[in-house]
Scaffold this motif. Structure first.
Motif, PDB file in Angstrom:
ATOM      1  N   GLY A 372       0.907  -1.185  -0.131  1.00  0.00           N
ATOM      2  CA  GLY A 372      -0.150  -0.049  -0.050  1.00  0.00           C
ATOM      3  C   GLY A 372       0.806   1.151  -0.174  1.00  0.00           C
ATOM      4  N   LYS A 373       0.264   2.276   0.179  1.00  0.00           N
ATOM      5  CA  LYS A 373       0.884   3.653   0.297  1.00  0.00           C
ATOM      6  C   LYS A 373       1.526   3.958   1.464  1.00  0.00           C
ATOM      7  N   SER A 374       2.805   4.161   1.537  1.00  0.00           N
ATOM      8  CA  SER A 374       3.286   4.730   2.894  1.00  0.00           C
ATOM      9  C   SER A 374       3.076   6.132   3.133  1.00  0.00           C
ATOM     10  N   PRO A 375       2.757   6.468   4.560  1.00  0.00           N
ATOM     11  CA  PRO A 375       2.564   7.857   4.964  1.00  0.00           C
ATOM     12  C   PRO A 375       3.747   8.577   4.899  1.00  0.00           C
ATOM     13  N   ALA A 376       3.572   9.958   4.126  1.00  0.00           N
ATOM     14  CA  ALA A 376       4.793  10.968   4.121  1.00  0.00           C
ATOM     15  C   ALA A 376       4.169  12.144   3.624  1.00  0.00           C
ATOM     16  N   ILE A 377       4.761  13.116   4.064  1.00  0.00           N
ATOM     17  CA  ILE A 377       4.363  14.608   3.634  1.00  0.00           C
ATOM     18  C   ILE A 377       4.975  14.737   2.548  1.00  0.00           C
ATOM     19  N   SER A 378       4.542  15.568   1.581  1.00  0.00           N
ATOM     20  CA  SER A 378       5.291  15.825   0.264  1.00  0.00           C
ATOM     21  C   SER A 378       6.156  16.902   0.256  1.00  0.00           C
ATOM     22  N   GLN A 379       7.376  16.701  -0.157  1.00  0.00           N
ATOM     23  CA  GLN A 379       8.564  17.651  -0.306  1.00  0.00           C
ATOM     24  C   GLN A 379       8.055  18.595  -1.236  1.00  0.00           C
ATOM     25  N   LEU A 380       7.103  18.455  -2.187  1.00  0.00           N
ATOM     26  CA  LEU A 380       6.522  19.404  -3.350  1.00  0.00           C
ATOM     27  C   LEU A 380       7.346  19.434  -4.411  1.00  0.00           C
ATOM     28  N   THR A 381       7.360  19.963  -5.437  1.00  0.00           N
ATOM     29  CA  THR A 381       8.043  20.156  -6.544  1.00  0.00           C
ATOM     30  C   THR A 381       9.300  20.707  -6.534  1.00  0.00           C
ATOM     31  N   ARG A 382      10.559  20.206  -6.840  1.00  0.00           N
ATOM     32  CA  ARG A 382      11.675  20.895  -6.902  1.00  0.00           C
ATOM     33  C   ARG A 382      11.964  21.904  -8.050  1.00  0.00           C
ATOM     34  N   PRO A 383      12.226  23.209  -7.767  1.00  0.00           N
ATOM     35  CA  PRO A 383      12.454  24.191  -8.662  1.00  0.00           C
ATOM     36  C   PRO A 383      13.760  24.090  -9.389  1.00  0.00           C
ATOM     37  N   ILE A 384      14.653  23.461  -8.741  1.00  0.00           N
ATOM     38  CA  ILE A 384      16.141  23.491  -9.282  1.00  0.00           C
ATOM     39  C   ILE A 384      16.513  21.704  -8.988  1.00  0.00           C
ATOM     40  N   ASP A 385      17.392  21.300  -9.723  1.00  0.00           N
ATOM     41  CA  ASP A 385      17.799  19.852  -9.558  1.00  0.00           C
ATOM     42  C   ASP A 385      19.225  19.853  -9.390  1.00  0.00           C
ATOM     43  N   SER A 386      19.823  20.560  -8.392  1.00  0.00           N
ATOM     44  CA  SER A 386      21.222  20.456  -7.964  1.00  0.00           C
ATOM     45  C   SER A 386      21.355  19.642  -6.796  1.00  0.00           C
ATOM     46  N   PHE A 387      22.269  18.654  -7.125  1.00  0.00           N
ATOM     47  CA  PHE A 387      22.416  17.478  -5.989  1.00  0.00           C
ATOM     48  C   PHE A 387      24.108  17.103  -5.988  1.00  0.00           C
ATOM     49  N   ILE A 388      24.237  16.325  -4.855  1.00  0.00           N
ATOM     50  CA  ILE A 388      25.636  15.745  -4.705  1.00  0.00           C
ATOM     51  C   ILE A 388      25.553  14.408  -4.275  1.00  0.00           C
TER      52      ILE A 388
END
Length: 769
Positions: A372-388
């Motif tokens: 099933g679905k796991s409970p989690a609050i959304s982080q919403l949409t990322r405006p930028i995709d900068s990562f390491i």
């Protein structure tokens, strides 16, 4: 005295009931449905210890005076000034606004590596990212310290990381169908105590007992005998650390040499098998990968390897590979080599056959899993995709504008000006902490949000005190747990601490995005919403009825829909064309066109044995190979002073286990304080001499509270990450290489007082203006 209240709750170690009287926790009872509850739950009352918690919002004196122009090398040594919540949240909002406006949002690093708590609403990392996504974004990390190189190579070769995320063959099918079980690394209830997002039922021990009762032949390949419980009748193969890939390839080479490899499976279900076979039979490089070759590298018996190779084909065989194997230089290779060996055997997709990764590395891996679905609050949409990549923090801070590679693409490290760390402690989990300490001086501002005055909080500019989970309402649940658990507030907040949701909501208001952040809901409104999303999904998609929220909240738990008796890739095996994998060929990749094109010398286009940067095959006779595994009495550095953690120490320090032969050669007695060191750092620990450790190996668990105490930086509590190597696993995966580490050890005359308490008392005094 008032009556005792019974409060349902959950932590990473499982569900339980808190017994609360007159506002204090007086006891902890395990969850009634859990057959093997973790003893760590009895350490939970330590969370309420005000001596360990951050008392109020704090700002480093030098930063308060000069802001981004302060002397950053005074972090961890300069006094903190208590401030009000209004002033603290204003300072934080102003810094976010200043850095994003002046340098761009990529210069904000939202590190916040998880494990803060099992609550799905007050998950600090998710809430931080949710808030920052509303104001332009941030630089994030990908993968985890626990497992990074493994998922990267499996996504490329299997099309997903399901095989190491708990979706491989479930342990019930192994207990029922497997005849030969080869355990590479650990398969232990010790590590299965813990699960991200909490767990309702610990099942690993019961499955292990079924496996033992059935008389399955078990070969345990590990430098540590206790990586499998002693009551499991297993053959212990004490392998040289970091050489598992060589053993896997040697077994596969023996099968190929005998002409017994599964040609039909290789033809139908894999691509590039000819490249792997050419490597195994020596036609590619002139070196035959057979039992003799593997035995020399691994320090094992060649004839035993030959016999095991025959048995793997003759019987229903299952390979399990613990997550720990890929936390090493070239960590992609043991995961890919195991997949190659399983493909050569040809039993992938059969009940009780094939390969799976991470069993018991967390409590839910291998158990029937939540569909099933796991409970989690959304982080919403990322405006930028900068990562390491997660373990490249020091590289990022030390090399702004430098480049790194990840999954075959080249990226640039941002110019990090602001670090906001919520609910995490890199001074526990990062490698080469002395290198991190230098990197930590580079950002202009460091904000730490945490309940505890961790080593990271001590080295911050702004410290925001968050409540622990027992001081607020939440719910626990995840994709590997068959329960959602109510986490009711048990005690009042300690000091001036606030729940994570409330802290971020106040900052969001000062940034002008509170409406988008809270969506009109308060704490209990969100707890209800997250549960109802899970309940609605279960009934609409799966026809599974869960109780309404009020019933769930009163009862304290709800069961989730699960899948048991799962066989990984069964449909793919039956018809690969109808069930293609998300790989370059639609099949299992044993020879990679992508990696061939990249030409990386540290990640070749087929599974291979590559010498690590440090290993016993090329070390001095005085060297020991350090293994820094998970401790038995805590998770990472959490509840380091709890009863379970303290019980696992000796003389107030961590236990360093080593073989009697190595102890005698160094004049070390059992119970003696020893100094463990290499060119990166040094720490103290208490020697435990035991024949359960392979000669040439020293075992020092992670999680000791980072406690450097003299002018030379000697770490007195036993934190192994002052010693570990801070390099990526390869240019492709970039995972951490903590288990590639040579050290030396010697007897040490030391003060046996509780150095941790003494040092911490001094640091807590920094909070006094």
């Amino acid at each position: 005295m008032s009556e005792i209240k019974r409060i349902p709750h959950c932590s990473h170690w499982g569900a339980y009931t808190l017994l609360v009287q007159d506002g204090s926790i007086v006891g902890v009872e395990p969850f009634a449905h859990d057959p093997a509850p973790s003893p760590i739950i009895h350490s939970v009352p330590e969370w309420a210890n005000p001596k360990r918690q951050v008392p109020s919002p704090l700002v480093r004196a030098g930063w308060l005076e000069k802001r981004e122009h302060s002397d950053r090398r005074k972090r961890g040594a300069e006094k903190f000034v208590p401030v009000s919540w209004d002033e603290a949240t204003t300072l934080v909002a102003d810094e976010i606004r200043r850095v994003s406006t002046t340098y761009g949002n990529a210069s904000i690093f939202a590190g916040s590596y998880g494990w803060t708590n099992s609550g799905r609403l007050h998950h600090a990392s998710s809430l931080l990212k949710r808030m920052l996504n509303l104001v332009g974004g941030f630089t994030r990390h990908v993968d985890t310290y626990s497992i990074a190189a493994g998922p990267v190579i499996l996504r490329h070769t299997l099309g997903s990381s399901d095989a190491c995320d708990g979706r491989a063959n479930t342990l019930d099918t192994i207990a029922e169908h497997t005849e030969t079980l080869v355990v590479f690394g650990a398969l232990s209830p010790r590590t299965a105590q813990t699960e991200a997002g909490g767990i309702g039922v610990h099942r690993v021990e019961s499955y292990l007992r079924k496996i033992a009762d059935r008389g399955i032949r078990i070969v345990h390949v590990s430098p540590l005998k206790d990586d499998l419980p002693e009551w499991v009748d297993a053959e212990w193969w004490p392998i040289r650390p970091n050489t598992d890939a060589a053993l896997m390839l040697g077994l596969a080479g023996e099968i190929v040499l005998a002409g017994r490899h599964a040609r039909d499976f290789l033809d139908r279900c894999t691509s590039g098998a000819d490249q792997l076979i050419a490597y195994l039979d020596g036609s590619a490089d002139g070196i035959r990968k057979d039992a003799t070759w593997a035995a020399e590298i691994c320090g094992l018996d060649a004839e035993s390897i030959r016999q095991l190779a025959r048995r793997l084909v003759d019987t229903r065989s299952m390979l399990t590979v613990s997550w720990s194997l890929q936390r090493a230089h070239h960590g992609e290779q043991p995961f890919w080599s195991a997949l190659g060996l399983a493909s050569i055997i040809g039993q992938i997709g059969l009940p009780g056959g094939g390969v799976g990764y991470g069993y018991a590395s967390l409590g839910g891996v291998g158990s029937p899993f939540n569909i099933g679905k796991s409970p989690a609050i959304s982080q919403l949409t990322r405006p930028i995709d900068s990562f390491i990549p997660v373990a490249r923090i020091s590289d990022m801070l030390l090399n702004p504008g430098g480049t790194f590679t990840y999954e075959g693409k080249t990226h640039t490290y941002p110019d990090t000006r602001l670090v906001y760390w919520a609910g995490g402690n890199p001074y526990h989990h990062h490698q080469d902490l002395n290198r991190l300490a230098e990197a930590w001086t580079r950002p202009e501002t460091i904000i730490v949000q945490d309940p505890m005055f961790t080593a990271t909080a001590q080295r911050a500019d702004i410290v925001l005190p968050a409540t622990t989970s027992i001081e607020r309402n939440d719910l626990a649940g995840n994709r590997r747990s068959d329960f959602v658990i109510a986490m009711k507030q048990a005690i009042a907040p300690v000091g001036e601490s606030l729940p994570d949701f409330e802290i971020f909501n106040r900052i969001a208001a000062k940034l002008g995005v509170a409406d988008g952040f809270n969506e009109g809901r308060d704490e209990m409104g969100w707890v209800r919403q997250l549960y109802e999303e899970v309940r609605q999904d279960a009934v609409e998609r799966l026809g599974f009825e869960m109780p309404d929220f009020d019933t769930f909240w009163e009862r304290g738990y709800a069961r989730c829909p699960v899948r048991a008796e799962h066989t990984f890739l069964a449909d793919f095996r039956t018809d690969p064309a109808a069930h293609p994998l998300n790989t370059e060929s639609g099949r299992i990749v044993l020879g990679s066109r992508t990696l061939a094109g990249l030409g990386y010398d540290d990640c070749p286009p087929h599974p291979a044995w590559l010498e690590p940067a440090e290993w016993l095959g090329r070390g001095d006779a005085s060297d020991l190979h350090l293994i820094s595994h998970q401790p038995i009495g805590r998770l990472h550095s959490q509840i380091e002073t709890g009863v379970a953690s303290v019980a696992a120490k000796r003389n107030g320090r961590e236990q360093a286990k080593l073989n009697p032969r190595d102890a005698a050669a160094r004049g070390i007695d059992d119970g003696q304080t020893i100094r463990v060191w290499n060119g990166r750092g040094a720490c103290l620990a208490t020697a435990t001499v035991t024949d359960s450790v392979r000669p040439g190996v020293l075992v020092l668990p992670t999680g000791a509270w980072f406690t450097p105490r003299d002018e030379n930086g000697l770490e007195v509590a036993g934190n192994p990450n002052v010693l570990t190597l801070d390099i990526g696993t390869s240019q492709f995966g970039q995972g951490c290489s903590a288990h590639t580490c040579l050290v030396r050890a010697e007897a040490h005359i030391a003060d046996q007082r509780d150095a941790f308490d003494e040092y911490q008392d001094k640091l807590v005094a920094l909070a006094t203006a």
